[in-house]
Design a protein around this motif. Sequence first.
Motif, PDB file in Angstrom:
ATOM      1  N   ALA A 250       0.809  -1.218   0.000  1.00  0.00           N
ATOM      2  CA  ALA A 250       0.000   0.000   0.000  1.00  0.00           C
ATOM      3  C   ALA A 250       0.842   1.269   0.000  1.00  0.00           C
ATOM      4  CB  ALA A 250      -0.956  -0.024   1.190  1.00  0.00           C
ATOM      5  N   PRO A 251       1.806   1.456   0.911  1.00  0.00           N
ATOM      6  CA  PRO A 251       2.589   2.697   0.883  1.00  0.00           C
ATOM      7  C   PRO A 251       3.421   2.874  -0.382  1.00  0.00           C
ATOM      8  CG  PRO A 251       2.812   1.598   3.008  1.00  0.00           C
ATOM      9  CD  PRO A 251       2.135   0.631   2.088  1.00  0.00           C
TER      10      PRO A 251
ATOM     11  N   HIS B  41       0.368   3.134  -3.649  1.00  0.00           N
ATOM     12  CA  HIS B  41      -0.962   3.757  -3.609  1.00  0.00           C
ATOM     13  C   HIS B  41      -1.020   5.084  -4.360  1.00  0.00           C
ATOM     14  CE1 HIS B  41       0.691   6.472  -0.609  1.00  0.00           C
ATOM     15  NE2 HIS B  41      -0.441   7.150  -0.603  1.00  0.00           N
ATOM     16  N   ALA B  42       0.067   5.853  -4.391  1.00  0.00           N
ATOM     17  CA  ALA B  42       0.035   7.168  -5.056  1.00  0.00           C
ATOM     18  C   ALA B  42       1.386   7.444  -5.698  1.00  0.00           C
ATOM     19  CB  ALA B  42      -0.330   8.269  -4.070  1.00  0.00           C
TER      20      ALA B  42
END
Length: 474
Positions: free
Chosen positions: A24-25, A28-29
Amino acid sequence: MAVTLAEALWFPVSLFLGMLFFFAPALHAPQPHHVRVAVAGPVAARQVGSALSGRLPGGFDVTAVADGRAARRSVLDRDTVAGFRQSGRHAVLYVAKANGASLEQTLTTVFTQVAAGNHRQLTVTDVAPTEPEDELGTTLLYFALAWSIPAYVLATTLLRAVTFRRRGKLLTIAGVAAGCSAVGFYVGLWLGYLPDRPAAMAVSFLLTTAVATAASGLAPFTRQFFPAVAMGLFIVMSIPTSGGAVAAPMLPMFFQHVRTVMPLANGLDALRGVLYFDGAGVLEPVLVLCAWFAGGIALLGLDFWLHGRKGGALAVQPGEAGDGDENENEDEDENEAGAGAGSDDGESGPVAEPPVEDPALETPRPTALPVHAHRFGEQVPVLTGRVQDGEGRPVRGAAVTVIDARGRQLVRSVTDGTGEYAAAGLPAGHLSIVVSAPGLHPMVHQALLQTGLTARADFALRHRPQGRHARQLP
């Protein structure tokens, strides 16, 4: 109950937390983090650097080069991921889709805005395009996964090949790696996913052997925690930092630092260099893969040395095997017991720890266990017992054979110095336990194994007469 629950949950929980804090980290972006860009001309480099800092602080590291040709060359040499030159009302951006389509699109968007701010029209030139069938430039990741994850699984399955020596296991790894490398490359070539650069097979071979050898070396030292350690290294930490799903310059800096030592990321970088950049930037990732391979070999050698020392310390001292009459009766004991033991069991050593297995692949298998206090994560014995003689003294080295209702031998073990034995992985139901020892009458007990419970079968063996020669005296 709490300990059993913890042992059942520790592996999935650790895998969950690993994916939560890595996937996720990292993914995610995605956005540029210190993306290296070459700009033709020092004045233009200052202008472009200022414009980029205003839009994305810390997103780009701009380097000035002599001209547009040098800017283009820097991308092909993999010193940068983008080159930029401007002249009059036109500007050119040099990119490489081989580094990932998402990075190419981000660079195009950002530099279109930079050029528009200076009233220039941007032209994008792809200097290292991928194959037409690999439109997103991510297919190579799946091939790298096919060459790395099965390598970890191979190391796991080889742990069960207890009859293989270390040399045999290494030869198996090399053979499987060679086969997978060739098959994977030619399948990719046939499907139109990979360019025709046979040198990629050498990189994929190195990637597979590095992962499999490192995993094999880690297993003896991480023991019951091996599955979590191996999956953490080769899956949880490797996939999000590989630069395949999201290009490496788009990852947060922490993950960019982690990827520098991950085998999957370095294998992917080396494959890109061979397939799309004429070998540029291949040396460093190849050296990292060699380091993983060398580390695995070193760990295997250390384990071999430690086992040699341990084996010497536990060697049976002269005279411990028993007297001559007991040796004469050994064959008779085994025949009466019907255990089907081989001739190599005359001097049985201590039971070794069973090979570590991946819970994702593990099926219950009858296994002899050493007798000691239960340790977190280890197999739980389903059958235990103690063998002693008629005077209540523990019998060391007694052969314990477990047979199922159909007469099949499931597992064979020996008692330790306290006369204890243990076994795991036995099926539920009625089993026969046969015990024999030199100089003692063999015995058979019936035991009922129930799921979730540990059965116990203790034996008290009676001494034999002094032997056949003693009975024949007048």
